[in-house]
Scaffold this active site. Structure first.
Site, PDB file in Angstrom:
ATOM      1  N   GLY A  10      12.576  14.663 -12.465  1.00 27.65           N
ATOM      2  CA  GLY A  10      11.931  15.046 -13.910  1.00 27.65           C
ATOM      3  C   GLY A  10      12.001  16.331 -14.400  1.00 27.65           C
ATOM      4  CB  ALA A  11       9.917  18.118 -16.940  1.00 25.47           C
ATOM      5  CG  ASN A 100      -0.771  17.308 -12.101  1.00 31.80           C
ATOM      6  OD1 ASN A 100      -0.833  18.590 -11.955  1.00 31.80           O
ATOM      7  ND2 ASN A 100      -0.649  16.766 -13.304  1.00 31.80           N
ATOM      8  CE  LYS A 179      -2.215  21.700 -12.570  1.00 35.70           C
ATOM      9  NZ  LYS A 179      -0.936  22.066 -12.011  1.00 35.70           N
ATOM     10  CG  ASN A 183      -5.058  18.437 -13.140  1.00 41.38           C
ATOM     11  OD1 ASN A 183      -4.503  18.833 -14.199  1.00 41.38           O
ATOM     12  ND2 ASN A 183      -4.322  18.422 -12.066  1.00 41.38           N
ATOM     13  CG  ASN A 197      -4.676  19.260 -22.735  1.00 43.57           C
ATOM     14  OD1 ASN A 197      -4.732  18.086 -22.784  1.00 43.57           O
ATOM     15  ND2 ASN A 197      -3.854  20.076 -22.136  1.00 43.57           N
ATOM     16  CB  SER A 249       0.421  14.542 -16.680  1.00 43.75           C
ATOM     17  OG  SER A 249      -0.642  14.614 -15.921  1.00 43.75           O
TER      18      SER A 249
END
Length: 299
Positions: A10-11, A100, A179, A183, A197, A249
């Protein structure tokens, strides 16, 4: 030169492929087992708008003598993917988890009890559109040891000199938890309300953010983490402001009818809170809402 395989095209996976290649490492993508081997080309656009073209091997199995396996999959996909590759992962291969949420390192260690396992987190913003990868926001990447075997890789940050924002952190647990708190405070709310956000700062939604962070601060205190409620709220507020125009996400997962990482984000906090007998009703309610919506997707 180290031999890196990247599980997760992915990215973020492409972002690190570009950085690894730039720093003189060997990099290859590991795809689904049924995938045919092929050369993959992708365009990388840096923050200055400059473009470079990279080519990497992509195949359904690990390359011989893989030194590092970088896993950038969604948390819920990590264990199934590693299980399929278990027979291919040499005992000398260091597994690096970068995604994540929390909880996959413990699962990975059960599957690979003798392997070095590193964990990390990144705040870089990256967008993937087809084979074009765009670095959208500067950030910092932290890597550290999950187990004692991984401590011998402390010089990894020096190896990856081209990735200037990569830093080794001996106590990576604190970086991961910070983090995780961010999240937990942002992702589920933006998914439920299908908002950017920055909209969490509005009068209708911000009190919910505050309640979540208050509960998270209690869990952090019991888990012997160093932040006060005020410090955690400041971190969350900063991210809401800095990423105001971004979609989380989990928002994207809801929008595109995909399963989210809720079990490894809020779900992980709920397990820790339960272990300490800490009531976290606001987080529990959001978790239940997300899970209910995901049940509808399956049915």
């Amino acid at each position: 030169m180290a031999n890196w395989n990247i599980l997760g095209a992915g990215a973020i996976g492409h972002f690190f492929a570009e950085k690894l290649l730039k720093s003189g490492q060997h990099a290859a993508f590991v795809l689904r087992p049924e995938s045919d081997a092929h050369i993959r080309s992708f365009n990388f656009e840096n923050l200055a708008g400059e473009n470079t073209t990279n080519t990497v091997m992509a195949q359904g199995k690990l390359t011989p003598k893989c030194d590092f396996l970088l896993v950038t999959l969604k948390a819920q996909d990590v264990l199934p993917a590693l299980t399929l590759l278990q027979s291919q992962i040499d005992k000398h291969c260091c597994i690096v988890l970068l995604h994540n949420g929390m909880g996959t390192a413990e699962q990975t260690e059960k599957l690979f009890p003798r392997h070095a396992i590193m964990v990390g987190t990144t705040s870089n913003g990256v967008l993937k559109v087809s084979e074009h990868i765009r670095h959208t926001g500067a950030g910092v990447t932290w890597l550290g040891p999950f187990n004692n075997q991984a401590k011998r890789y402390k010089d990894i940050a020096n190896q990856l000199f081209a990735l200037e924002e990569l830093t080794w952190c001996e106590d990576i647990r604190e970086k991961l938890w910070l983090k995780l708190v961010i999240n937990c405070a942002i992702n589920p709310l933006t998914a439920i309300h299908q908002c950017k956000n920055g909209e969490l700062a509005c009068p209708a939604l911000y009190p919910h953010v505050v309640k979540l962070v208050q509960e998270l601060a209690l869990v952090c205190e019991k888990a012997r983490l160093p932040w006060s409620y005020a410090e955690l709220q400041a971190h969350v507020d900063n991210v809401i402001t800095r990423t105001a125009e971004n979609y989380s996400s989990m928002h994207q997962d809801q929008h595109f009818n995909r399963k989210s990482e809720i079990d490894y984000i809020t779900g992980y906090v709920l397990k820790v809170a339960n272990a300490y007998s800490i009531p976290v009703p606001a987080n529990q309610a959001l978790y239940a809402q997300i899970k209910q919506q995901e049940t509808k997707l399956v049915s």
